[in-house]
Enzyme design. Structure first.
Site, PDB file in Angstrom:
ATOM      1  N   GLY B  47       0.863  -1.175   0.000  1.00 43.38           N
ATOM      2  CA  GLY B  47       0.000   0.000   0.000  1.00 43.38           C
ATOM      3  C   GLY B  47       0.893   1.217   0.000  1.00 43.38           C
ATOM      4  N   GLU B  48       0.432   2.304   0.573  1.00 40.08           N
ATOM      5  CA  GLU B  48       1.280   3.490   0.698  1.00 40.08           C
ATOM      6  C   GLU B  48       1.763   3.584   2.146  1.00 40.08           C
ATOM      7  OE1 GLU B  48       2.601   5.446  -1.520  1.00 40.08           O
ATOM      8  OE2 GLU B  48       1.601   4.264  -3.064  1.00 40.08           O
ATOM      9  N   SER B  49       3.086   3.492   2.335  1.00 42.80           N
ATOM     10  CA  SER B  49       3.607   3.417   3.700  1.00 42.80           C
ATOM     11  C   SER B  49       3.327   4.701   4.486  1.00 42.80           C
ATOM     12  CB  SER B  49       5.102   3.103   3.688  1.00 42.80           C
ATOM     13  OG  SER B  49       5.810   4.105   3.001  1.00 42.80           O
ATOM     14  N   CYS B  79       6.426  -4.958   0.529  1.00 37.20           N
ATOM     15  CA  CYS B  79       6.571  -3.593  -0.001  1.00 37.20           C
ATOM     16  C   CYS B  79       6.385  -2.542   1.106  1.00 37.20           C
ATOM     17  CB  CYS B  79       5.613  -3.381  -1.172  1.00 37.20           C
ATOM     18  SG  CYS B  79       5.997  -1.901  -2.126  1.00 37.20           S
ATOM     19  N   ARG B 105      13.267   3.664  -0.004  1.00 36.72           N
ATOM     20  CA  ARG B 105      11.944   3.693  -0.636  1.00 36.72           C
ATOM     21  C   ARG B 105      12.037   4.088  -2.103  1.00 36.72           C
ATOM     22  NH1 ARG B 105       8.504   7.892   2.032  1.00 36.72           N
ATOM     23  NH2 ARG B 105       6.970   6.992   0.655  1.00 36.72           N
ATOM     24  N   ILE B 133       6.263  -2.683  -7.597  1.00 39.95           N
ATOM     25  CA  ILE B 133       5.511  -1.466  -7.887  1.00 39.95           C
ATOM     26  C   ILE B 133       6.068  -0.313  -7.067  1.00 39.95           C
ATOM     27  CG2 ILE B 133       3.234  -0.379  -7.727  1.00 39.95           C
ATOM     28  CD1 ILE B 133       2.080  -3.120  -8.448  1.00 39.95           C
ATOM     29  N   ARG B 134       6.704   0.626  -7.743  1.00 42.16           N
ATOM     30  CA  ARG B 134       7.355   1.742  -7.034  1.00 42.16           C
ATOM     31  C   ARG B 134       8.060   1.168  -5.802  1.00 42.16           C
ATOM     32  NH1 ARG B 134       5.500   6.982  -7.062  1.00 42.16           N
ATOM     33  NH2 ARG B 134       5.355   6.808  -4.828  1.00 42.16           N
ATOM     34  N   HIS B 169       5.455  -7.810  -4.492  1.00 42.27           N
ATOM     35  CA  HIS B 169       4.087  -8.149  -4.082  1.00 42.27           C
ATOM     36  C   HIS B 169       3.689  -9.565  -4.461  1.00 42.27           C
ATOM     37  CE1 HIS B 169       3.078  -4.016  -3.020  1.00 42.27           C
ATOM     38  NE2 HIS B 169       3.717  -3.640  -4.109  1.00 42.27           N
ATOM     39  N   GLU B 171       1.368 -11.118  -3.250  1.00 33.62           N
ATOM     40  CA  GLU B 171      -0.096 -11.172  -3.135  1.00 33.62           C
ATOM     41  C   GLU B 171      -0.813 -10.802  -4.428  1.00 33.62           C
ATOM     42  OE1 GLU B 171       1.855  -8.849  -1.784  1.00 33.62           O
ATOM     43  OE2 GLU B 171       0.859  -6.896  -1.637  1.00 33.62           O
TER      44      GLU B 171
END
Lengths: 294, 187
Positions: B47-49, B79, B105, B133-134, B169, B171
């Site tokens: 997600g977004e940390s 991630c 990051r 992803i990023r 990821h 998942e």
């Protein structure tokens, strides 16, 4: 072998945004406020939708300087809008390295017949929809994320409610249909047949679907989640409110804890005035942004 | 049946829940402190940390999760989850600070540079699909941390005793082997 720009990579990026709030910002300072409040991404714009309405004229892609400035200011993903069908605006934003492009009805369409072939790009796209047919056509063109359109820049949730209910009701209908009924449904919806089969198999849309267009309060955001949105876009609702920092934080919290009504009561206290809203009935047909695109 | 929590503040929660259920576990969505009771393990999803950190603070979850990690509860971060676990972040303050690694990051660039690739991970299996992803990567590890996978000279999957962290990821794919390794060997 390393592959970029695959469906999995593009759709996966949107999966990481789930449960989050994406906020419209017009400069680095607003972007930092959004990030500090817990936004999962920001949308870099020249004007928020309510100001686009006021300004009138043709609304285009933002000045690349603004987009660059926002990209330099935050570590969360940065999205930007291109006009519907404007191949070059989209390619320019891709070349600048924005993380997601919104082929958006908030801007004046460049093409009234054709949307972008989004599968041609490495950068992922999000597109607006009002029903499953429109959603499926956009996915067919390669959109990796959807958002229901609502009516941007109004601070009025009624159209957003209509659209998320419509899409989800139509998804439920397709999931409940037998295999031999799907082709007729595809014809009626104007949706690609194979996509309806995929929706039936998955039991849901194959991409993330956020809600947009009219969210102005924490309760509005929670309502969208309650109705089955994967997350929320807030355009004018944050920076046209009396206290953007507080509104931004409260909307983020309400989106995550959308069933915790005591908490929503608590965070909604003394927020100050939300953006001033517009009654949809007062908008002329040509002022309804949702009618743009097909 | 193993009872495994998935931090459910934001991000790829559904994917982890489904995968855990495929593996025969009971998956529990963790949104508040009460949800942390009687867990056999905890997954911190992608997600977004920065968003997750903000929400961990709002929900008073940071300290309870940190304590559980220090008491030995197995945790798996993917991630953003890896970023939450790390002791040290390049150019940023750490969050849970329980895993002996330094993480950078967004170290592969922006979304247009995000990619998928197949990895051979000796301890787990061959041709495992990995979606970056990023993504972050692990710059350095402490002396008791086992490096399970590297890609293009960068560390991307590590185990620090009861903590597992990866920069990609698992998942997002249908390949369950990495999560299975966690559930079977570590929980």
């Amino acid at each position: 072998m390393k592959q970029t720009g695959t469906n999995l990579v593009k759709r996966g990026m949107a999966e990481m945004q789930k449960g989050g709030v994406i906020m419209d910002v017009i400069n680095a300072e607003q972007a930092k406020i959004a990030e500090a409040a817990g936004a999962v991404a920001v949308m870099a714009l020249e004007r928020v939708p309510s100001d686009i309405r006021k300004a009138g004229g043709v609304a285009r892609m933002a000045d690349p300087r603004i987009v660059e400035e926002v990209m330099g200011a935050v570590s969360i993903p940065v999205m930007a809008k291109a006009r519907i069908g404007h191949i070059v605006e989209a390619r320019v934003l891709e070349a600048m390295g924005v993380d997601y492009i919104d082929e958006s009805e908030v801007l004046t369409p460049a093409d009234e017949e054709y949307h972008l072939l989004k599968s041609d790009y490495t950068v992922p796209f999000v597109c607006g929809c009002r029903d499953l047919g429109e959603a499926a056509r956009r996915i067919g063109e390669g959109a990796a994320m959807l958002r229901t359109k609502g009516e941007p820049g109004t601070g009025n949730i009624v159209e957003a409610v209509r659209h998320i209910r419509k899409v989800n009701a139509q998804v439920r209908k397709v999931v409940g249909m037998t295999e031999d009924e799907l082709m007729t449904e595809a014809k009626l919806l104007g949706a690609p047949f194979e996509l309806l089969r995929e929706i039936k198999r998955l039991g849901r849309l194959p991409v993330v679907n956020f809600a947009a267009g009219g969210v102005a309060t924490p309760a509005d955001a929670a309502l969208m989640m309650e109705l089955g949105a994967d997350g929320v876009f807030v355009g004018s609702g944050i920076f046209k409110s009396e206290n953007p920092e507080k509104f931004a934080r409260a909307i983020v919290e309400a989106t995550t804890h959308y069933k915790d009504y005591k908490l929503i009561a608590e965070i909604s206290k003394e927020l100050g005035l939300p953006m001033k809203g517009i009654d949809i009935a007062q908008l002329g047909q040509n002022e309804r942004m949702q009618e743009r695109g097909w | 049946m193993k009872r495994i929590g998935v931090l459910a503040l934001q991000g790829a929660v559904r994917e982890h829940v489904q995968m855990l259920e495929t593996l025969g576990c009971e998956a529990v969505e963790v949104k508040q402190k009460q949800d942390l009771v009687k867990l056999d393990a905890l997954v911190l999803p992608g997600g977004e940390s920065t968003t997750m950190r903000k929400l961990l603070d709002c929900s008073d979850l940071l300290e309870p999760i940190k304590e559980l990690a220090q008491q030995g509860l197995p945790m798996f971060g993917t991630c953003a989850g890896l970023i939450l676990l790390a002791n040290t972040l390049v150019n940023d303050e750490p969050h849970l600070a329980v895993m002996d690694v330094t993480v950078a990051r967004n170290s592969y660039g922006r979304q247009v540079d995000s990619f998928e690739v197949k990895l051979d991970i000796p301890k787990i299996g061959a041709e495992i699909p990995a979606v970056f992803i990023r993504a972050p990567h692990i710059e350095t590890v402490g002396k008791n941390v086992e490096i399970l996978a590297e890609y293009e000279g960068r560390i991307i999957l590590v185990q620090d005793d009861h903590l597992l962290g990866c920069s990609f990821h698992p998942e997002l794919t249908s390949d369950i082997r990495i999560l299975e390794y966690f559930v079977v060997s570590m929980v």
